[in-house]
Motif scaffolding. Structure first.
Motif, short mmCIF file in Angstrom:
data_model
loop_
_atom_site.label_atom_id
_atom_site.label_comp_id
_atom_site.label_asym_id
_atom_site.label_seq_id
_atom_site.Cartn_x
_atom_site.Cartn_y
_atom_site.Cartn_z
N LEU A 4 -17.73 82.33 -54.96
CA LEU A 4 -18.08 82.56 -53.53
C LEU A 4 -19.60 82.05 -53.37
CD1 LEU A 4 -17.07 83.26 -50.51
CD2 LEU A 4 -18.12 85.55 -50.73
N SER A 5 -20.56 82.53 -54.21
CA SER A 5 -21.75 82.03 -54.14
C SER A 5 -21.90 80.71 -54.11
CB SER A 5 -22.67 82.82 -55.07
OG SER A 5 -23.86 82.46 -55.21
N PHE A 6 -21.40 80.11 -55.36
CA PHE A 6 -21.39 78.63 -55.59
C PHE A 6 -20.79 77.81 -54.42
CE2 PHE A 6 -19.40 74.67 -57.27
CZ PHE A 6 -20.54 74.18 -57.75
N VAL A 7 -19.73 78.04 -53.83
CA VAL A 7 -19.25 77.28 -52.57
C VAL A 7 -20.21 77.59 -51.29
CG1 VAL A 7 -17.40 77.31 -51.04
CG2 VAL A 7 -16.81 77.50 -53.18
N LEU A 8 -20.93 78.81 -51.11
CA LEU A 8 -21.53 78.88 -49.91
C LEU A 8 -22.71 78.24 -50.11
CD1 LEU A 8 -20.88 82.74 -49.36
CD2 LEU A 8 -20.27 81.02 -47.92
N ILE B 30 -23.30 75.55 -51.86
CA ILE B 30 -23.08 73.91 -51.78
C ILE B 30 -22.96 73.59 -50.32
CG2 ILE B 30 -21.26 72.19 -52.18
CD1 ILE B 30 -23.36 72.89 -54.39
N ILE B 31 -21.98 74.35 -49.59
CA ILE B 31 -21.85 74.14 -48.13
C ILE B 31 -23.19 74.14 -47.31
CG2 ILE B 31 -20.73 75.00 -45.96
CD1 ILE B 31 -18.34 75.55 -47.72
N GLY B 32 -23.84 75.25 -47.77
CA GLY B 32 -25.33 75.54 -47.02
C GLY B 32 -26.17 74.24 -47.13
N ALA B 33 -26.34 73.72 -48.49
CA ALA B 33 -27.11 72.56 -48.86
C ALA B 33 -26.77 71.41 -48.00
CB ALA B 33 -27.11 72.47 -50.30
N ILE B 34 -25.30 71.12 -47.86
CA ILE B 34 -24.82 70.15 -47.30
C ILE B 34 -25.10 70.27 -45.81
CG2 ILE B 34 -22.84 68.84 -46.52
CD1 ILE B 34 -21.45 69.57 -49.27
N LEU B 35 -24.96 71.28 -45.18
CA LEU B 35 -25.29 71.65 -43.77
C LEU B 35 -26.81 71.33 -43.35
CD1 LEU B 35 -22.79 74.48 -42.74
CD2 LEU B 35 -22.76 71.87 -42.11
#
Length: 115
Positions: free
Chosen positions: A13-17, A19-24
């Motif tokens: 969950l941390s990894f996915v969040l 990555i998504i946060g960095a992309i956003l």
């Protein structure tokens, strides 16, 4: 062993969040209240959760030698101390794969012979 399942979920969950946060954050995109800052903050909080779970499992483990526990704690903490998250991430990935073996299972194999 059930606690290690929560560790794996928190790590994924941390990894996915993150990555998504960095992309956003890079694209300056916002989806309602969801933006890069919020996703990165939630991802960092879940990082603290999986590191706390790893520390607790190491503390409770009777199989892992105390010297090895110290090395794991230093590896996880080094990323926060130096500000280099890659160190903590790499330590978490290694712990993700070899953690259950080192924490819960005996390293000695017992063979039974039929006589």
């Amino acid at each position: 062993m059930k606690l290690f399942k929560f560790y794996r979920i928190a790590f994924a969950l941390s990894f996915v969040l993150l990555i998504i946060g960095a992309i956003l954050k890079v694209t300056h995109a916002e989806i309602g209240p969801i933006n890069g800052n919020n996703m990165l903050a939630i991802g960092l909080f879940s990082s603290i959760v999986f590191i706390a779970l790893a520390f607790y499992m190491m503390y409770k483990s009777e199989k892992m030698p105390s010297g090895e526990k110290l090395i794991w704690v230093l590896l996880f903490a080094l990323g926060f101390i130096t500000g280099i998250g890659l160190i903590t991430f790499l330590a978490a990935i290694v712990f993700f794969f070899i953690g259950p073996k080192r924490l819960f299972y005996n390293n000695t194999s017992t063979k039974t012979t039929n006589t």
